[in-house]
Design a protein around this motif. Structure first.
Motif, PDB file in Angstrom:
ATOM      1  N   GLU A  20       0.820  -1.214   0.000  1.00 13.42           N
ATOM      2  CA  GLU A  20       0.000   0.000   0.000  1.00 13.42           C
ATOM      3  C   GLU A  20       0.853   1.264   0.000  1.00 13.42           C
ATOM      4  OE1 GLU A  20      -3.326   0.064  -0.366  1.00 13.42           O
ATOM      5  OE2 GLU A  20      -3.060  -2.089  -0.668  1.00 13.42           O
ATOM      6  N   ILE A  21       2.135   1.108   0.237  1.00  7.48           N
ATOM      7  CA  ILE A  21       3.032   2.265   0.338  1.00  7.48           C
ATOM      8  C   ILE A  21       3.468   2.696  -1.057  1.00  7.48           C
ATOM      9  CG2 ILE A  21       5.234   3.074   1.272  1.00  7.48           C
ATOM     10  CD1 ILE A  21       4.860   0.834   3.421  1.00  7.48           C
ATOM     11  N   SER A  22       3.320   3.976  -1.330  1.00 13.25           N
ATOM     12  CA  SER A  22       3.719   4.507  -2.634  1.00 13.25           C
ATOM     13  C   SER A  22       5.125   5.065  -2.566  1.00 13.25           C
ATOM     14  CB  SER A  22       2.763   5.617  -3.073  1.00 13.25           C
ATOM     15  OG  SER A  22       1.492   5.081  -3.322  1.00 13.25           O
ATOM     16  N   GLY A  23       5.837   4.857  -3.644  1.00 17.33           N
ATOM     17  CA  GLY A  23       7.187   5.398  -3.747  1.00 17.33           C
ATOM     18  C   GLY A  23       7.180   6.612  -4.645  1.00 17.33           C
ATOM     19  N   ALA A  24       8.297   6.849  -5.289  1.00 15.03           N
ATOM     20  CA  ALA A  24       8.417   7.981  -6.200  1.00 15.03           C
ATOM     21  C   ALA A  24       7.471   7.791  -7.386  1.00 15.03           C
ATOM     22  CB  ALA A  24       9.859   8.094  -6.686  1.00 15.03           C
ATOM     23  N   ARG A  25       6.941   8.876  -7.843  1.00 14.93           N
ATOM     24  CA  ARG A  25       6.052   8.905  -9.007  1.00 14.93           C
ATOM     25  C   ARG A  25       4.794   8.058  -8.817  1.00 14.93           C
ATOM     26  NH1 ARG A  25      11.062   7.796 -12.306  1.00 14.93           N
ATOM     27  NH2 ARG A  25      12.097   9.800 -12.322  1.00 14.93           N
ATOM     28  N   GLY A  26       4.412   7.823  -7.568  1.00 18.99           N
ATOM     29  CA  GLY A  26       3.159   7.128  -7.295  1.00 18.99           C
ATOM     30  C   GLY A  26       3.189   5.622  -7.463  1.00 18.99           C
TER      31      GLY A  26
END
Length: 167
Positions: free
Chosen positions: A49-55
């Motif tokens: 569920e965790i978003s990184g760079a650029r979604g």
């Protein structure tokens, strides 16, 4: 002269981007996320569920039960043999191929079986940043980033296999 100046700035910017990307990927691995595109055999990369760079969603390694059965079978064949006969790595490859148990739709090789028997990944220790992408050489162990993942094999079984390989 202007072209050379632009080239120098482009080269500098490229090196800076590389440095920042490498730092971000090492930090991602320290936090327990998977950076690669293809998970080790026996595992699959699942989105969290965790978003990184650029979604984009960050990934973790999870056991793939269909492949995990084969990994456990490889260890069992190596340590206990088959029908009272001990099997080496080459015989394990033959055993798997005779039973149509493929390695992700490709043939098994001695190298693939050896990697399974010698990789600490299967006891829950996945390492990131082991090889230099430019030279292909191993980095010093101090630069490796250890990520804890679910174990497929218990440490005692792994140690028995390691001891048998070294003998």
């Amino acid at each position: 002269m202007a072209r050379r100046m632009f080239s120098l700035f482009d080269e500098y910017q490229s090196k800076e981007n590389s440095k920042h990307t490498s730092r971000a990927m090492r930090e991602n691995a320290r936090q327990g996320f998977f950076n690669g595109s293809r998970a080790p055999f026996g595992y699959r990369a699942i989105s969290t569920e965790i978003s990184g760079a650029r979604g984009r969603k960050k990934k973790r390694l999870e056991i793939d039960e269909a492949e995990a059965v084969i990994v456990r079978k490889v260890y069992d064949l190596y340590l206990n043999g088959h029908q009272g006969r001990t099997l080496g790595i080459k015989e394990i490859v033959k055993h798997l191929m005779e039973r149509n148990q493929l390695h992700r739709a490709t043939s098994w090789t001695i190298h693939k079986v050896h990697d399974i028997l010698s990789s600490t990944t299967y006891v829950g220790e996945y390492f990131f940043n082991v090889h230099d992408s430019k030279t292909g050489k191993k980095r010093p162990e101090s630069e490796w980033v250890k990520t804890t993942i679910p174990a497929l094999i218990d440490p005692a079984t792994f140690e028995r296999a390691r001891a048998l390989r070294e003998a």
